[in-house]
Design a protein around this motif. Structure first.
Motif, mmCIF file in Angstrom:
data_model
loop_
_atom_site.group_PDB
_atom_site.id
_atom_site.type_symbol
_atom_site.label_atom_id
_atom_site.label_comp_id
_atom_site.label_asym_id
_atom_site.label_seq_id
_atom_site.Cartn_x
_atom_site.Cartn_y
_atom_site.Cartn_z
ATOM 1 N N LYS A 186 -8.429 -1.450 -18.842
ATOM 2 C CA LYS A 186 -8.208 -0.036 -18.538
ATOM 3 C C LYS A 186 -6.890 0.142 -17.799
ATOM 4 C CE LYS A 186 -13.001 1.558 -18.404
ATOM 5 N NZ LYS A 186 -14.019 2.307 -17.601
ATOM 6 N N GLU A 187 -6.380 1.368 -17.808
ATOM 7 C CA GLU A 187 -5.153 1.647 -17.097
ATOM 8 C C GLU A 187 -5.418 1.805 -15.600
ATOM 9 O OE1 GLU A 187 -2.722 3.981 -20.653
ATOM 10 O OE2 GLU A 187 -3.225 5.019 -18.780
ATOM 11 N N ARG A 188 -4.362 1.576 -14.834
ATOM 12 C CA ARG A 188 -4.479 1.777 -13.393
ATOM 13 C C ARG A 188 -4.687 3.262 -13.117
ATOM 14 N NH1 ARG A 188 -0.307 -1.394 -9.564
ATOM 15 N NH2 ARG A 188 -1.074 -2.997 -11.004
ATOM 16 N N GLU A 189 -5.607 3.564 -12.200
ATOM 17 C CA GLU A 189 -5.933 4.958 -11.905
ATOM 18 C C GLU A 189 -5.951 5.211 -10.402
ATOM 19 O OE1 GLU A 189 -9.847 5.873 -13.343
ATOM 20 O OE2 GLU A 189 -10.837 4.471 -11.987
ATOM 21 N N LEU A 190 -5.707 6.447 -10.046
ATOM 22 C CA LEU A 190 -5.758 6.853 -8.649
ATOM 23 C C LEU A 190 -7.189 6.786 -8.143
ATOM 24 C CD1 LEU A 190 -4.572 8.330 -6.100
ATOM 25 C CD2 LEU A 190 -5.244 10.448 -7.250
ATOM 26 N N VAL A 191 -7.354 6.285 -6.925
ATOM 27 C CA VAL A 191 -8.643 6.335 -6.239
ATOM 28 C C VAL A 191 -8.560 7.381 -5.120
ATOM 29 C CG1 VAL A 191 -10.334 5.066 -4.876
ATOM 30 C CG2 VAL A 191 -9.131 3.927 -6.768
ATOM 31 N N ALA A 192 -7.631 7.182 -4.212
ATOM 32 C CA ALA A 192 -7.468 8.109 -3.100
ATOM 33 C C ALA A 192 -6.089 7.893 -2.497
ATOM 34 C CB ALA A 192 -8.538 7.889 -2.034
ATOM 35 N N THR A 193 -5.452 8.973 -2.080
ATOM 36 C CA THR A 193 -4.130 8.840 -1.511
ATOM 37 C C THR A 193 -3.810 9.972 -0.554
ATOM 38 O OG1 THR A 193 -1.791 8.454 -2.036
ATOM 39 C CG2 THR A 193 -2.943 10.099 -3.347
ATOM 40 N N PHE A 194 -3.006 9.665 0.437
ATOM 41 C CA PHE A 194 -2.400 10.692 1.257
ATOM 42 C C PHE A 194 -1.181 11.209 0.499
ATOM 43 C CE2 PHE A 194 -4.744 10.439 5.145
ATOM 44 C CZ PHE A 194 -5.230 9.137 5.198
ATOM 45 N N THR A 195 -0.958 12.501 0.586
ATOM 46 C CA THR A 195 0.236 13.071 -0.037
ATOM 47 C C THR A 195 1.325 13.222 1.019
ATOM 48 O OG1 THR A 195 -0.469 15.333 0.402
ATOM 49 C CG2 THR A 195 -1.229 14.333 -1.647
ATOM 50 N N ARG A 196 2.537 13.542 0.555
ATOM 51 C CA ARG A 196 3.658 13.651 1.495
ATOM 52 C C ARG A 196 3.459 14.782 2.502
ATOM 53 N NH1 ARG A 196 7.856 10.398 0.350
ATOM 54 N NH2 ARG A 196 7.919 9.435 -1.718
ATOM 55 N N ASP A 197 2.671 15.804 2.093
ATOM 56 C CA ASP A 197 2.396 16.891 3.037
ATOM 57 C C ASP A 197 1.100 16.649 3.798
ATOM 58 O OD1 ASP A 197 1.265 19.285 0.487
ATOM 59 O OD2 ASP A 197 0.685 17.236 0.951
ATOM 60 N N ARG A 198 0.654 15.380 3.805
ATOM 61 C CA ARG A 198 -0.480 14.929 4.613
ATOM 62 C C ARG A 198 -1.830 15.460 4.155
ATOM 63 N NH1 ARG A 198 1.755 13.861 10.758
ATOM 64 N NH2 ARG A 198 3.753 12.976 10.132
ATOM 65 N N ASN A 199 -1.910 15.884 2.919
ATOM 66 C CA ASN A 199 -3.217 16.172 2.340
ATOM 67 C C ASN A 199 -3.773 14.893 1.741
ATOM 68 O OD1 ASN A 199 -3.388 18.982 2.887
ATOM 69 N ND2 ASN A 199 -1.906 19.355 1.249
ATOM 70 N N ILE A 200 -4.994 14.958 1.241
ATOM 71 C CA ILE A 200 -5.640 13.808 0.632
ATOM 72 C C ILE A 200 -6.123 14.180 -0.763
ATOM 73 C CG2 ILE A 200 -7.604 12.222 0.740
ATOM 74 C CD1 ILE A 200 -7.498 12.430 3.772
ATOM 75 N N ASN A 201 -5.869 13.311 -1.717
ATOM 76 C CA ASN A 201 -6.396 13.484 -3.065
ATOM 77 C C ASN A 201 -7.371 12.364 -3.375
ATOM 78 O OD1 ASN A 201 -4.850 15.753 -3.628
ATOM 79 N ND2 ASN A 201 -3.151 14.581 -4.473
ATOM 80 N N TYR A 202 -8.483 12.706 -3.954
ATOM 81 C CA TYR A 202 -9.481 11.735 -4.401
ATOM 82 C C TYR A 202 -9.702 11.876 -5.899
ATOM 83 C CZ TYR A 202 -11.102 10.919 0.436
ATOM 84 O OH TYR A 202 -11.190 10.585 1.762
ATOM 85 N N ALA A 203 -9.980 10.756 -6.554
ATOM 86 C CA ALA A 203 -10.465 10.823 -7.924
ATOM 87 C C ALA A 203 -11.845 11.457 -7.915
ATOM 88 C CB ALA A 203 -10.540 9.420 -8.522
ATOM 89 N N ASP A 204 -12.146 12.247 -8.940
ATOM 90 C CA ASP A 204 -13.462 12.905 -8.986
ATOM 91 C C ASP A 204 -14.594 11.885 -8.932
ATOM 92 O OD1 ASP A 204 -12.464 15.563 -11.290
ATOM 93 O OD2 ASP A 204 -12.307 15.385 -9.101
ATOM 94 N N SER A 205 -14.365 10.730 -9.508
ATOM 95 C CA SER A 205 -15.424 9.719 -9.605
ATOM 96 C C SER A 205 -15.810 9.108 -8.259
ATOM 97 C CB SER A 205 -14.992 8.602 -10.554
ATOM 98 O OG SER A 205 -13.801 7.990 -10.082
ATOM 99 N N VAL A 206 -14.971 9.295 -7.238
ATOM 100 C CA VAL A 206 -15.277 8.680 -5.945
ATOM 101 C C VAL A 206 -15.523 9.704 -4.848
ATOM 102 C CG1 VAL A 206 -13.883 6.684 -6.590
ATOM 103 C CG2 VAL A 206 -12.892 8.452 -5.105
#
Length: 114
Positions: free
Chosen positions: A42-62
């Motif tokens: 499978k391809e590499r996928e986002l799990v969770a990350t801080f953004t440059r404006d200090r928000n957080i993004n999560y993959a829907d699956s987690v």
């Protein structure tokens, strides 16, 4: 290698693990930002990350199961993983920045199995 991950391992379904990521050397003070994962074939996928404006993004699956956090100095990023499922099995990579350059760790294996 600018970043080093730790905390992976084998865990039963429903279990928990905590991953950590930090700069591998004070000579190269990379800033860890988030976590990605890559399962076999499978391809590499986002799990969770801080953004440059200090928000957080999560993959829907987690969402609701994983929590990303970091220390006040922003030198270490953590990923608390709860209610783990077999489909969470993957190599987990830390992504960060060193100046304007994107850098990665070598990855840590997470295996969820009975």
């Amino acid at each position: 290698v600018y970043l080093v991950e730790s905390g992976g391992g084998l865990v039963q379904p429903g279990g928990s693990l905590r991953l950590s990521c930090a700069a591998s050397s004070p000579r190269f003070p990379a800033t860890p930002m988030g976590w990605y994962r890559q399962a076999p074939a499978k391809e590499r996928e986002l799990v969770a990350t801080f953004t440059r404006d200090r928000n957080i993004n999560y993959a829907d699956s987690v969402k609701g199961r994983f929590t990303i956090s970091r220390d006040k100095a922003m030198t270490t990023v953590f990923l608390e993983m709860n209610s783990l499922k077999p489909e969470d099995t993957a190599v987990y990579y830390c992504r960060g920045t060193y100046g304007s350059v994107e850098v990665w760790g070598q990855g840590t294996q997470v295996t969820v199995a009975s």
